[in-house]
Design a protein around this motif. Structure first.
Motif, mmCIF file in Angstrom:
data_model
loop_
_atom_site.group_PDB
_atom_site.id
_atom_site.type_symbol
_atom_site.label_atom_id
_atom_site.label_comp_id
_atom_site.label_asym_id
_atom_site.label_seq_id
_atom_site.Cartn_x
_atom_site.Cartn_y
_atom_site.Cartn_z
ATOM 1 N N GLY A 176 84.861 72.131 47.041
ATOM 2 C CA GLY A 176 84.304 73.250 47.798
ATOM 3 C C GLY A 176 85.071 74.549 47.662
ATOM 4 O O GLY A 176 84.534 75.619 47.938
ATOM 5 N N ILE A 177 86.333 74.477 47.228
ATOM 6 C CA ILE A 177 87.138 75.683 47.045
ATOM 7 C C ILE A 177 88.264 75.372 46.070
ATOM 8 O O ILE A 177 88.841 74.292 46.113
ATOM 9 C CB ILE A 177 87.700 76.183 48.404
ATOM 10 N N THR A 178 88.543 76.299 45.164
ATOM 11 C CA THR A 178 89.608 76.088 44.186
ATOM 12 C C THR A 178 90.943 76.568 44.754
ATOM 13 O O THR A 178 91.000 77.148 45.841
ATOM 14 C CB THR A 178 89.306 76.820 42.869
ATOM 15 N N GLU A 179 92.005 76.352 43.989
ATOM 16 C CA GLU A 179 93.349 76.687 44.443
ATOM 17 C C GLU A 179 93.923 77.896 43.706
ATOM 18 O O GLU A 179 93.578 78.154 42.550
ATOM 19 C CB GLU A 179 94.303 75.504 44.206
ATOM 20 N N ASN A 180 94.811 78.632 44.374
ATOM 21 C CA ASN A 180 95.648 79.606 43.691
ATOM 22 C C ASN A 180 96.610 78.852 42.785
ATOM 23 O O ASN A 180 97.137 77.796 43.162
ATOM 24 C CB ASN A 180 96.444 80.442 44.689
ATOM 25 N N ARG A 244 98.999 73.174 54.718
ATOM 26 C CA ARG A 244 98.021 73.116 53.637
ATOM 27 C C ARG A 244 97.971 74.456 52.910
ATOM 28 O O ARG A 244 98.348 75.486 53.462
ATOM 29 C CB ARG A 244 96.618 72.772 54.164
ATOM 30 N N THR A 245 97.498 74.436 51.675
ATOM 31 C CA THR A 245 97.319 75.653 50.899
ATOM 32 C C THR A 245 96.028 76.348 51.326
ATOM 33 O O THR A 245 95.224 75.793 52.097
ATOM 34 C CB THR A 245 97.231 75.338 49.399
ATOM 35 N N ASN A 246 95.790 77.551 50.786
ATOM 36 C CA ASN A 246 94.538 78.260 51.065
ATOM 37 C C ASN A 246 93.326 77.473 50.594
ATOM 38 O O ASN A 246 92.242 77.571 51.169
ATOM 39 C CB ASN A 246 94.543 79.635 50.385
ATOM 40 N N GLY A 247 93.521 76.680 49.556
ATOM 41 C CA GLY A 247 92.423 75.885 49.018
ATOM 42 C C GLY A 247 92.253 74.534 49.674
ATOM 43 O O GLY A 247 91.359 73.780 49.307
ATOM 44 N N GLY A 248 93.100 74.210 50.636
ATOM 45 C CA GLY A 248 92.941 72.971 51.391
ATOM 46 C C GLY A 248 93.848 71.825 50.995
ATOM 47 O O GLY A 248 93.885 70.798 51.684
ATOM 48 N N SER A 249 94.581 71.958 49.899
ATOM 49 C CA SER A 249 95.469 70.871 49.479
ATOM 50 C C SER A 249 96.657 70.743 50.432
ATOM 51 O O SER A 249 97.100 71.734 51.029
ATOM 52 C CB SER A 249 95.999 71.117 48.066
ATOM 53 N N VAL A 250 97.159 69.525 50.542
ATOM 54 C CA VAL A 250 98.350 69.307 51.351
ATOM 55 C C VAL A 250 99.540 69.916 50.621
ATOM 56 O O VAL A 250 99.819 69.570 49.462
ATOM 57 C CB VAL A 250 98.588 67.803 51.596
ATOM 58 N N LYS A 251 100.225 70.824 51.283
ATOM 59 C CA LYS A 251 101.398 71.463 50.691
ATOM 60 C C LYS A 251 102.677 70.738 51.096
ATOM 61 O O LYS A 251 103.530 70.459 50.255
ATOM 62 C CB LYS A 251 101.473 72.930 51.119
#
Length: 335
Positions: A176-180, A244-251
């Motif tokens: 649904g959303i990509t990452e930086n 979490r990152t802006n894209g939703g991944s666990v940071k």
């Protein structure tokens, strides 16, 4: 497809050394998708060196022929034509970027070859014989011409940023959303920004769940981190997602007494992505993931969804790669 850590090296190379690849100086005008591409593409005499992991030999392939094997290996052939075209341009750009970065010396992991056939390191590539063996004669007749059309109709087109070929990372499904880029890899690249990817409903890996025993979870963590301390009886309170990152991944995630990255958890349990939730019930630990891959750059299933919505390949590319231009390779013969 990996290689983000070469981003910094690339910018140093292109500023200190004359680029091997020359492109035109302006963004080309792409026709509507129901019209043929104008014959204004300059013929390219580029070849690429590719290390074949199956034969342990270095191949020298003409760029456009190489791309047929890449697009056929990296993307479902049943995808919409505009999505296949977007993949062809991304794959061509990646090869050109690698050629500029590695030059004749090749990559340190495969000296003498700028590319290899392993998708975990470069781009996957399959020969005609391998494609036939994998898919059969029916697929070859139905889909190989489609792949060839996607490559030939975008011949010579590459993506640039400030007139330099970009590192066009791509992945299966973003969720649904990509990452930086800097939230996953080391370099912050201006064209690899987090963007929405709303048309991925057709992806079979949009959402996935993996369930393991609590004992297996603790054992895996202890084997990877010798100084970790986990109370298996209170495991639900021992796992806490911190950021979490802006894209939703666990940071960042706290496991027992140790703070880990989401990428470490993903690699430990072979999760489809680092965008996950954790649920502990009884003696089981369940991970629910969104997306598949590193989630940086173009989502292949998102590109296919955009194509189904009527978007042309240039629109798809400029959505996933922010601020890029589409340019034509010039032939060395014309220099």
């Amino acid at each position: 497809m990996k290689g983000i850590f070469f981003g910094v090296i690339f910018f140093l190379v292109v500023t200190l050394v004359m680029p091997m690849i020359i492109v035109t100086s302006c963004d080309i005008s792409i026709p509507m998708k129901d019209k043929p591409v104008e014959k204004n593409v300059v013929e390219s005499d580029l070849t690429v060196t590719v290390y074949n992991h199956k034969t342990n030999k270095i191949m020298e392939l003409e760029l456009e022929r190489y791309l047929i094997g890449v697009v056929a290996a990296e993307t479902p052939a049943a995808f919409e034509m505009e999505a296949l075209k977007a993949q062809a341009v991304a794959a061509r750009t990646y090869a050109v970027w690698r050629k500029d970065v590695n030059q004749d010396a090749g990559h340190p992991q495969h000296p003498g070859a700028i590319l290899c056939t392993n998708h975990q390191h470069c781009q996957e590539w399959l020969s005609t014989e391998e494609l036939k063996e994998r898919h059969g004669n029916k697929w070859m007749k139905q889909y190989l011409p489609k792949i060839k059309e996607a490559v030939s109709s975008t011949k010579g087109i590459v993506m640039t940023y400030n007139m330099k070929p970009i590192e066009p990372l791509y992945h299966s499904t973003s969720g649904g959303i990509t990452e930086n880029s800097e939230d996953v890899f080391s370099s912050a690249l201006p064209y690899l920004r987090s963007v929405s990817s709303p048309y991925e409903e057709g992806s079979p890996v949009l959402v996935d769940t993996l369930t393991i025993s609590a004992r297996e979870f603790v054992s895996k963590m202890e084997s990877r981190h010798k100084d970790i301390q986990i109370n298996q009886r209170k495991l639900a309170s021992e796992i806490n997602i911190l950021e979490r990152t802006n894209g939703g991944s666990v940071k960042r995630v706290k496991v027992g007494n140790k703070e880990l990255s989401g990428r470490d958890i993903r690699e430990s349990f072979d999760l489809r992505s680092a965008n996950f939730t954790v649920d502990v019930k009884g003696n089981n630990v369940s991970f629910t993931t969104k997306g598949y891959g590193h989630r940086v750059g173009m989502s292949q299933w998102g590109a296919n969804g955009m194509a189904k919505e009527g978007k042309a390949f240039n629109e798809i590319l400029k959505h996933y790669y922010q601020g890029v231009s589409l340019n034509i390779l010039k032939s060395h013969k014309n220099r």
